[in-house]
Design a protein around this motif. Structure first.
Motif, mmCIF file in Angstrom:
data_model
loop_
_atom_site.group_PDB
_atom_site.id
_atom_site.type_symbol
_atom_site.label_atom_id
_atom_site.label_comp_id
_atom_site.label_asym_id
_atom_site.label_seq_id
_atom_site.Cartn_x
_atom_site.Cartn_y
_atom_site.Cartn_z
ATOM 1 N N LEU A 2 4.777 13.107 -2.286
ATOM 2 C CA LEU A 2 3.754 12.082 -2.091
ATOM 3 C C LEU A 2 3.112 11.802 -3.435
ATOM 4 N N TRP A 3 3.259 10.571 -3.884
ATOM 5 C CA TRP A 3 2.663 10.089 -5.129
ATOM 6 C C TRP A 3 1.474 9.224 -4.757
ATOM 7 N N GLU A 4 0.320 9.490 -5.360
ATOM 8 C CA GLU A 4 -0.896 8.725 -5.041
ATOM 9 C C GLU A 4 -1.472 8.132 -6.323
ATOM 10 N N LYS A 5 -1.614 6.829 -6.329
ATOM 11 C CA LYS A 5 -2.010 6.105 -7.539
ATOM 12 C C LYS A 5 -3.325 6.596 -8.118
ATOM 13 N N ASN A 6 -4.285 6.916 -7.284
ATOM 14 C CA ASN A 6 -5.615 7.288 -7.765
ATOM 15 C C ASN A 6 -5.853 8.793 -7.809
ATOM 16 N N TYR A 7 -4.788 9.578 -7.699
ATOM 17 C CA TYR A 7 -4.913 11.028 -7.756
ATOM 18 C C TYR A 7 -4.538 11.519 -9.149
ATOM 19 N N GLU A 8 -5.189 12.565 -9.611
ATOM 20 C CA GLU A 8 -4.801 13.224 -10.853
ATOM 21 C C GLU A 8 -5.124 14.708 -10.723
ATOM 22 N N GLY A 9 -4.086 15.525 -10.779
ATOM 23 C CA GLY A 9 -4.319 16.960 -10.645
ATOM 24 C C GLY A 9 -3.042 17.721 -10.398
ATOM 25 N N ASP A 10 -3.188 19.001 -10.053
ATOM 26 C CA ASP A 10 -2.037 19.830 -9.737
ATOM 27 C C ASP A 10 -1.458 19.421 -8.389
ATOM 28 N N CYS A 11 -0.252 19.911 -8.127
ATOM 29 C CA CYS A 11 0.504 19.505 -6.947
ATOM 30 C C CYS A 11 0.522 20.621 -5.908
ATOM 31 N N LYS A 12 0.336 20.256 -4.653
ATOM 32 C CA LYS A 12 0.525 21.189 -3.551
ATOM 33 C C LYS A 12 2.016 21.247 -3.251
ATOM 34 N N PRO A 19 2.116 0.942 -5.916
ATOM 35 C CA PRO A 19 1.502 0.972 -4.587
ATOM 36 C C PRO A 19 0.371 2.004 -4.582
ATOM 37 N N SER A 20 -0.377 2.056 -3.523
ATOM 38 C CA SER A 20 -1.381 3.114 -3.416
ATOM 39 C C SER A 20 -0.702 4.465 -3.213
ATOM 40 N N TYR A 21 0.437 4.434 -2.480
ATOM 41 C CA TYR A 21 1.172 5.662 -2.201
ATOM 42 C C TYR A 21 2.668 5.389 -2.257
ATOM 43 N N ALA A 22 3.409 6.377 -2.744
ATOM 44 C CA ALA A 22 4.875 6.309 -2.721
ATOM 45 C C ALA A 22 5.392 7.645 -2.239
ATOM 46 N N SER A 23 6.399 7.605 -1.380
ATOM 47 C CA SER A 23 6.968 8.837 -0.847
ATOM 48 C C SER A 23 8.449 8.620 -0.582
ATOM 49 N N ASP A 47 0.833 -1.200 0.000
ATOM 50 C CA ASP A 47 0.000 0.000 0.000
ATOM 51 C C ASP A 47 0.867 1.249 0.000
ATOM 52 N N VAL A 48 1.984 1.205 0.717
ATOM 53 C CA VAL A 48 2.871 2.363 0.838
ATOM 54 C C VAL A 48 4.315 1.922 0.661
#
Length: 504
Positions: A274-284, A217-221, A181-182
């Motif tokens: 923070l990389w999120e598999k199900n996210y798509e958009g601009d970055c904070k 993974p769901s998240y990578a950091s 997951d991470v």
């Protein structure tokens, strides 16, 4: 391990292995873990991997959070710890030594199954912190996986090979046990390959990032050097992929790496994402310098390189809008080794007939025109040159947070050339134009715009991609430039706050 009042934390006291393998402090590890969804800590099926564990700090802090989050689901503390350590927390060590350190951190024993371990769930010494003596795969004297030099690291089993397991295996993508997951960690940054000069090294941190993301993974950091923002040797493709990846949800950038690494200097600073598999958009995007934070929502691929100052992004937009020529100085700045003469070149102490004067960091020497293998069209012009290394050590600012950028700017007369220590900004038939370009380079405006593309001590022509190419028939001051590009009071103040006077 789980007592909130322990003091001091030994993981805050470890000496770093090197500036390329830096231990992560508990505070930094927790800052990265705070970006993850809180629901992960109460999910007994979530799985975490540190693929480059050195001190075990990520694994320990993850375990502490899971112990709290799973209390209702698994009330018995001993069973809860056993479940977490067996099923949820995994690590791959970078070396034999760090595998022992990480096990001592997580299991309270370097042997996961002995009587001193906090769990009795394992029947092997490793537990879930693996270290296999992986081998480099050599082809043409370099490793096909990481690019390491056989001459340097193909030295026998009695020495550490630095064949990092996470990036030296073919079958990771097809291995069901590598579904997490991470994936989170602080990878090694570079490897010495023994080419060209003693300390020549190749970057490898990006290989860990690419492998982590490829495992889906769901998240990578990961925390890595910020130098990838502008690309460079071996990481241009990585930069392009990262800037175009709309799944990068958040980035935190430390302009001065000493702010996050207990005084350790990493040239160009350090950042984590923070990389999120199900996210798509601009970055904070958050930039941190001298304890001050600036946060903005950014489109990472807006420019071909990424500018780390949120406020500078607006200034760049204005420069592009009001630059009448549409050209940048990067189109005229010369290449590395402008006249084909290396840094240590020295030929004659006295000039001969038809010799050219060679400007070096050690003084003047002289050589035949026949030895000039490139840039011959510039020999008889007035040339504006500058040192290719910035004036700041490791790219760090002074105590006031300001930078000079150029360490030296000079004008060479016709029949004078320079070594590889310098780059040529441009050549002119008249001294007047050369002087005006020299003055232009010394303005705070130009040095600020150049700084937006720098993440190391090295200056190259590509770094002038935000510096407008103007007409040098007349002098141009900062006041003129601020007016030409319609900068407001706040934007001018930003430039003054970051760039010192050239003569300071």
């Amino acid at each position: 391990m789980f007592n909130k009042n322990y003091n001091p934390d030994v993981l805050n006291c470890l000496a770093n292995l090197s500036s390329d393998e830096v231990f992560t402090s508990p505070n930094l590890a927790n800052s990265m873990l705070d970006k993850l969804p809180i629901s992960l800590w109460s999910n007994k099926n979530s799985k975490f991997l540190d693929p480059c564990t050195k001190s075990g700090v990520f694994l320990r802090e993850i375990t502490k959070r899971l112990i709290v989050g799973l209390e209702k689901d698994i009330p018995n503390l001993e069973k809860r710890i056993d479940h977490i350590l067996k099923n949820q927390v995994f690590g791959i060590a970078t070396t034999k030594l760090t595998s022992l350190i990480s096990r001592r951190t997580l299991y309270c024993s370097k042997n996961a199954k002995n009587k001193y371990s906090i769990t009795s769930i394992f029947n092997n010494e490793e537990g879930n912190i693996k270290y296999d003596d992986e081998k480099h795969v050599w082809k043409n004297e370099v490793c096909v996986y990481c690019g390491a030099s056989k001459k340097i690291l193909g030295r026998g089993s009695q020495y550490e090979s630095y064949a990092y397991q996470f990036i030296h295996q073919k079958n990771l993508l097809n291995n069901d046990s590598m579904k997490f997951d991470v994936i989170i960690g602080n990878p090694p940054y570079q490897l010495n390959v023994g080419v060209e000069k003693k300390n020549y090294a190749i970057l490898i941190f990006h290989k860990f990032v690419e492998m982590a993301i490829s495992l889906k993974p769901s998240y990578a950091s990961m925390i890595i050097p910020s130098r990838w923002f502008t690309g460079g040797r071996g990481i241009d493709d990585f930069r392009d992929k990262m800037l175009k990846d709309r799944r990068i949800k958040e980035m935190v950038d430390y302009v001065d790496s000493r702010d996050c690494f207990n005084g350790v200097e990493v040239a160009g600073g350090a950042m984590y994402f923070l990389w999120e598999k199900n996210y798509e958009g601009d970055c904070k995007f958050t930039s941190i310098q001298n304890g001050k934070e600036s946060t903005a929502i950014r489109n990472l691929s807006k420019h071909h390189i990424f500018t780390r100052y949120n406020e500078a992004d607006k200034i760049i937009d204005k420069v592009i809008k009001y630059n009448k020529s549409g050209k940048m100085l990067s189109q005229v700045v010369g290449p590395q080794t402008p006249f084909g003469l290396h840094t240590n070149f020295w030929d004659k102490d006295k000039p001969g007939k038809n010799d050219v004067t060679v400007y070096t960091s050690k003084g003047l020497t002289y050589t035949s025109r026949n030895n000039v293998t490139s840039g011959r069209n510039l020999i008889d012009l007035y040339k504006v040159i500058f040192s290719k290394a910035t004036s700041e050590h490791a790219g760090q600012a002074d105590k006031n947070g300001k930078r000079k950028i150029f360490s030296k700017i000079d004008i060479l007369k016709p029949n004078t050339i320079c070594t590889q220590s310098y780059l040529v900004a441009n050549g002119f038939k008249t001294l007047k134009e050369a002087k005006n370009l020299s003055l232009y380079l010394k303005t705070k405006f130009v040095r600020f715009m150049l700084f937006q593309a720098l993440t190391s001590q090295d200056i190259s022509r590509e770094k002038f991609c935000f510096v407008p190419l103007l007409d040098f028939e007349k002098e141009i001051s900062d006041k003129d430039l601020f007016k030409i590009f319609n900068l407001n009071k706040e934007e001018i103040e930003i430039i003054h706050n970051l760039i010192k006077n050239f003569d300071e």
